[in-house]
Scaffold this motif. Structure first.
Motif, short mmCIF file in Angstrom:
data_model
loop_
_atom_site.label_atom_id
_atom_site.label_comp_id
_atom_site.label_asym_id
_atom_site.label_seq_id
_atom_site.Cartn_x
_atom_site.Cartn_y
_atom_site.Cartn_z
N LEU A 244 0.82 -1.21 0.00
CA LEU A 244 0.00 0.00 0.00
C LEU A 244 0.86 1.27 0.00
CD1 LEU A 244 -2.58 -1.19 2.71
CD2 LEU A 244 -2.96 -1.03 0.22
N GLY A 245 2.16 1.08 -0.06
CA GLY A 245 3.07 2.24 -0.04
C GLY A 245 3.12 2.91 1.31
N ARG A 246 2.83 2.15 2.38
CA ARG A 246 2.75 2.77 3.71
C ARG A 246 3.83 2.26 4.67
NH1 ARG A 246 -3.48 1.78 4.63
NH2 ARG A 246 -4.33 3.06 2.96
N LEU A 247 4.95 1.82 4.14
CA LEU A 247 6.01 1.33 5.04
C LEU A 247 6.71 2.49 5.72
CD1 LEU A 247 8.25 -1.44 3.44
CD2 LEU A 247 6.77 -1.57 5.42
N PRO A 248 6.92 2.38 7.04
CA PRO A 248 7.74 3.41 7.68
C PRO A 248 9.16 3.38 7.11
CG PRO A 248 7.02 1.75 9.27
CD PRO A 248 6.43 1.36 7.95
N ALA A 249 9.82 4.52 7.13
CA ALA A 249 11.10 4.66 6.42
C ALA A 249 12.13 3.60 6.84
CB ALA A 249 11.66 6.06 6.65
N HIS A 250 12.19 3.28 8.16
CA HIS A 250 13.24 2.36 8.59
C HIS A 250 13.01 0.93 8.10
CE1 HIS A 250 10.17 1.99 11.72
NE2 HIS A 250 10.70 0.84 12.09
N LEU A 251 11.75 0.59 7.75
CA LEU A 251 11.45 -0.77 7.30
C LEU A 251 11.44 -0.90 5.77
CD1 LEU A 251 8.65 -1.76 9.85
CD2 LEU A 251 11.03 -2.52 9.82
N ARG A 252 11.65 0.21 5.08
CA ARG A 252 11.67 0.16 3.60
C ARG A 252 13.13 0.22 3.14
NH1 ARG A 252 11.52 2.32 -1.38
NH2 ARG A 252 9.69 1.80 -2.66
N LEU A 253 13.58 -0.89 2.56
CA LEU A 253 15.00 -0.95 2.17
C LEU A 253 15.23 -0.50 0.73
CD1 LEU A 253 15.95 -4.43 3.71
CD2 LEU A 253 16.41 -2.18 4.67
N GLY A 254 14.20 -0.48 -0.08
CA GLY A 254 14.37 -0.07 -1.48
C GLY A 254 13.43 -0.83 -2.39
N HIS A 255 13.83 -0.94 -3.67
CA HIS A 255 13.01 -1.61 -4.67
C HIS A 255 13.93 -2.36 -5.63
CE1 HIS A 255 10.15 -2.36 -7.91
NE2 HIS A 255 9.19 -2.02 -7.08
N ILE A 256 13.55 -3.58 -5.99
CA ILE A 256 14.48 -4.39 -6.79
C ILE A 256 14.62 -3.91 -8.24
CG2 ILE A 256 14.31 -6.48 -5.40
CD1 ILE A 256 12.45 -7.62 -7.60
N ALA A 257 13.74 -3.01 -8.68
CA ALA A 257 13.91 -2.48 -10.03
C ALA A 257 15.05 -1.45 -10.06
CB ALA A 257 12.62 -1.84 -10.52
N ARG A 258 15.37 -0.91 -8.88
CA ARG A 258 16.38 0.16 -8.85
C ARG A 258 17.62 -0.19 -8.04
NH1 ARG A 258 11.44 2.43 -8.53
NH2 ARG A 258 11.31 2.34 -6.27
N ASP A 259 17.45 -0.98 -7.01
CA ASP A 259 18.57 -1.24 -6.08
C ASP A 259 19.19 -2.61 -6.32
OD1 ASP A 259 18.26 1.22 -4.53
OD2 ASP A 259 16.36 0.34 -3.92
N ASP A 260 20.49 -2.70 -6.08
CA ASP A 260 21.14 -4.00 -6.22
C ASP A 260 21.29 -4.65 -4.84
OD1 ASP A 260 23.15 -2.56 -5.01
OD2 ASP A 260 24.49 -2.59 -6.73
N TRP A 261 21.77 -5.90 -4.84
CA TRP A 261 21.89 -6.62 -3.58
C TRP A 261 22.82 -5.91 -2.59
CZ3 TRP A 261 20.04 -9.40 0.01
CH2 TRP A 261 20.88 -9.95 0.98
#
Ligand code: SF4
Length: 363
Positions: A244-261
């Motif tokens: 829902l796009g409602r993750l608090p900032a500390h629990l959102r690590l990124g997105h696999i379309a943009r970030d690497d391992w």
């Protein structure tokens, strides 16, 4: 790869990543934590493969857990991911509801996918059994076991004293000669179970004065959610909030379309709030910052999700004395391995079943 190998690494930050291959599932279990249907969303295969392609021999998760929905609805993708992970030195585990077992045959693409993963885990519970008989599941597991495959059962009951658990564990142990580890869990109030399973209710007195550290070992492995968002833990409410796009900032690590391992791994390991949650637990951190909360994960999502509280906690966590305690607690949690994890998160009366079939040094 035995189930205990995975559990031993459960508190090790970024030792593994959970990949949600699809939300779709042909079964319709009443307790499904992801509320999966055949109309569920699934991330583009190319995006998942791009992310897995960023694993390298020198920087990759030791374990990749393939989950869903039903990951075997995308058998070719599973096989490709498993082969790539093996190429760079990692290992894979896949959890399936085993829809195909009900038809008495394993389709060739599913067979190739199962062969490609290092460990195959089957979900068994009363809800699955209404659609896929336990005997059919055990027949497939027996064949895999005889072929030398590492397998396990994830068995779910309503409560720790659910008589179903006793009957099912006896049957599984007998049919599979006590060689297959069983991880026993109970239904959580998430997904479809939220509509019928009673909630735990408010915790009396659970406000700002709770000050005993209670580390969260689950804030260790990144979870790639249905839409490609990467969350810092597998709590279903957190995964749902990601969608829902409602993750608090500390629990959102990124997105696999943009970030690497490497980026995801670094954020999981070193983000101050996650370090603090792993060492002290969210409720203790919230209370140190003077914030009230009415539950353990609620403190993580709501109290620490407040930017002001998060900033105050961030300052506290950088104090040298607090850092020293954090490092010590972190060592203790990680040293506890599988035993400590099962003591905390396992099901009373069934914890030792996770060790069935374990041979030290075999994996
Ligand atoms: S405390 Fe936070 S990180 Fe741990 S399981 Fe709950 S929501 Fe996830």
């Amino acid at each position: 790869m035995h189930l205990l190998d995975l559990l031993a690494a459960r508190a090790e930050p970024a030792a593994a990543v959970l990949l949600t291959v699809t939300r779709r599932c042909p079964l319709a279990c009443a307790h499904c934590s992801t509320a999966s249907t055949m109309g569920g969303e699934q991330i583009d295969a190319a995006v998942l493969k791009r992310f897995v392609g960023t694993f390298t021999p020198g920087d990759r998760p030791a374990y990749v857990l393939l989950t869903g929905g039903e990951p075997l609805l995308r058998p070719e993708l599973v096989r490709e991911i498993a082969e790539r992970v093996r190429e760079v030195g990692g290992r894979t585990q896949l959890l399936s509801g085993m829809f195909f077992a009900a038809r008495g045959r394993t389709p060739a693409p599913v067979r190739r996918a199962v062969d490609a993963v290092d460990h195959f885990a089957a979900s068994v519970d009363a809800f699955h059994e209404r659609q896929v008989p336990r005997a059919a599941v055990l027949r497939v597991l027996r064949r895999l076991l005889d072929e030398g495959k590492d397998v396990s059962v994830q068995l779910t009951g309503l409560t720790p004293d659910d008589p179903y658990l006793r009957r099912a564990t006896e049957d599984i142990r007998r049919e599979l000669d006590d060689r297959v580890p069983i991880l026993v869990t109970v239904v959580r109030r998430a997904g479809r179970a939220r509509t019928w399973l009673p909630g735990p209710g408010a915790v009396p007195g659970a406000v700002a004065h709770r000050s005993v550290p209670a580390p969260c070992a689950l804030a260790a492995w990144p979870v790639v959610c249905f839409d490609g968002t990467v969350a810092a833990c597998c709590n279903q409410d957190v995964v749902d909030a990601a969608a829902l796009g409602r993750l608090p900032a500390h629990l959102r690590l990124g997105h696999i379309a943009r970030d690497d391992w490497a980026t995801i791994r670094a954020r999981q390991r070193s983000r101050p709030l996650l370090r603090g949650i792993r060492a002290f637990g969210p409720r203790h951190l919230a209370s140190l910052a003077g914030a009230g909360c009415d539950g353990y994960c609620a403190a993580c999502v709501s109290a620490l999700g407040d930017p002001g509280t998060a900033a105050r906690v961030g300052v506290l966590l950088e104090r040298p004395g607090v850092r020293a305690v954090e490092r010590r607690l972190d060592e203790v949690v990680r040293a506890g391995g599988a035993e400590a994890f099962l003591r905390r998160y396992g099901t009373e009366g069934y914890r030792e079943l996770a060790a069935l079939g374990y041979e030290a040094g075999a994996s």
